[in-house]
Design a protein around this motif. Structure first.
Motif, PDB file in Angstrom:
ATOM      1  N   TRP B 119      71.453  91.640  30.865  1.00  8.71           N
ATOM      2  CA  TRP B 119      72.219  92.820  30.467  1.00  8.71           C
ATOM      3  C   TRP B 119      72.985  93.386  31.659  1.00  8.71           C
ATOM      4  N   LEU B 133      80.534  90.839  24.457  1.00  8.27           N
ATOM      5  CA  LEU B 133      79.134  90.395  24.437  1.00  8.27           C
ATOM      6  C   LEU B 133      78.203  91.506  23.958  1.00  8.27           C
ATOM      7  N   VAL B 136      78.604  91.309  20.293  1.00  6.81           N
ATOM      8  CA  VAL B 136      77.896  90.127  19.795  1.00  6.81           C
ATOM      9  C   VAL B 136      76.411  90.446  19.642  1.00  6.81           C
ATOM     10  N   ALA B 137      75.901  91.184  20.611  1.00  5.61           N
ATOM     11  CA  ALA B 137      74.466  91.515  20.605  1.00  5.61           C
ATOM     12  C   ALA B 137      74.084  92.378  19.413  1.00  5.61           C
ATOM     13  N   THR B 138      75.050  93.071  18.845  1.00  2.88           N
ATOM     14  CA  THR B 138      74.722  93.909  17.688  1.00  2.88           C
ATOM     15  C   THR B 138      75.101  93.222  16.373  1.00  2.88           C
ATOM     16  N   ASP B 139      75.427  91.926  16.486  1.00  2.00           N
ATOM     17  CA  ASP B 139      75.745  91.128  15.291  1.00  2.00           C
ATOM     18  C   ASP B 139      76.944  91.672  14.509  1.00  2.00           C
TER      19      ASP B 139
END
Lengths: 148, 178
Positions: B119, B133, B136-139
């Motif tokens: 992170w 990114l 992306v991490a939270t879909d």
């Protein structure tokens, strides 16, 4: 080479996305009840091919060995439930019994003179057998995962 | 109540019958184990099996973990092995009782403090990678991502791949230095 999936999983973890489900955490905490203090762990016996053998009726056979005891287990999955027949040898003697354990259910059986035992109707998932012998430490097989 | 005991202390206490120590181990390391199992491509049911199997393995090794201070790494590595065994079982249609020995340096990203490192590294990237990114991490879906970033929809996939590649290059030297 770092797999993208690992990056993404780590990013989601850091973002608090895809959290561990509550029932998975609860099951892990309850697993503590399955501890067998002082038990010797019986590992799968070395075989030319280190995997279970499948029988004609769809059963799986696996052998575990430790502390002078051998466990031969035959596991059958039918109708979504698990049946286990097994034999502990040499016969551990008078007063010995086995616990056939899953995370949600443990069934206890006295051993026959031949060291054989059987249980039916266990839920699929992780399974282990513990042999208790008077005057000796219990011997417990490694946990194995049985799914249809 | 917050338990501030070190991992090695928790392991010893759990081995001695302290249920709260076991619960604390789960609380600290369970989320990462879940992420490891999911990162191996397992669905929720199989990931639950991999995590549960790993805790059952730990129960049988409470007194024999070689480096108790690194129980976190042991749990992550064992989860990964269990997850790969489950995947192989699905592929082979036979339960395998062997072990998976193909250690993968990628697992370090999820083990120990890998997530925090990752992170932190993301936050050093230039735009649009830094934001992309995080999204992306939270879909977030590609369409919404394109709107948020002001990029054409068709460029999201290739941009994501480039950003992950940059991250890969930045992380790898840090990983090997650990």
């Amino acid at each position: 080479m770092i797999n993208d999936e690992y990056f993404l999983a780590a990013l989601r973890l850091a973002a608090g996305n895809d959290p561990i489900p509550g029932h998975v955490s609860a099951a892990a905490r309850e697993a503590y009840d399955l501890r067998v203090p002082g038990a010797v762990t019986a590992d799968p016996a070395e075989r030319p091919v280190a995997r279970a053998e499948r029988g004609e009726n769809g059963s799986h056979s696996v052998r575990f060995v430790a502390a002078g005891l051998t466990f031969d287990l035959e596991v059958t999955v039918g109708d979504g439930l698990i049946d286990v027949t097994g034999q502990v040898f040499p016969n551990p003697g008078e007063g010995a019994h086995v616990d056939v354990r899953t995370p949600h259910l443990t069934l206890t059986r006295r051993l026959a003179d031949t060291g054989e035992f059987a249980v039916t109707g266990l839920p699929p998932g992780w399974l282990s057998v513990v042999c208790h012998r008077p005057g000796h430490a219990p011997v417990q097989t490694r946990w194995v995962r049985i799914r249809p | 109540m917050t338990d501030t005991r070190a991992p090695a202390e928790l392991l010893q206490a759990a081995a001695d019958g302290d249920r709260t120590a076991w619960a604390e181990l789960e609380s600290r390391f369970g989320p990462r184990m879940w992420a490891v199992a999911r990162a191996c491509g397992l669905d929720a049911t199989d990931a639950a099996d991999a995590v549960q199997g790993t805790w059952l393995r730990l129960l049988q090794h409470l007194h024999s973990i070689r480096d108790p201070a690194r129980v976190s790494a042991w749990l992550a590595t064992t989860t990964r092995r269990e997850a790969l065994m489950i995947r192989r079982k699905e592929q082979a249609a036979l339960p395998s009782f062997g072990t998976v020995d193909d250690a993968d340096p990628a697992s370090a990203v999820l083990e120990a403090d890998g997530s925090r490192l990752l992170w932190k590294t993301v936050s050093t990237l230039q735009e649009p990678c830094r934001t992309l990114l995080k999204l992306v991490a939270t879909d977030l879906g590609s369409r919404q991502m394109a709107m948020r970033l002001g990029l054409p929809l068709g460029s999201i996939g290739p941009t994501r791949a480039r950003c992950l590649e940059k991250l890969r290059l930045l992380i790898s030297p840090q990983e090997t230095a650990q």
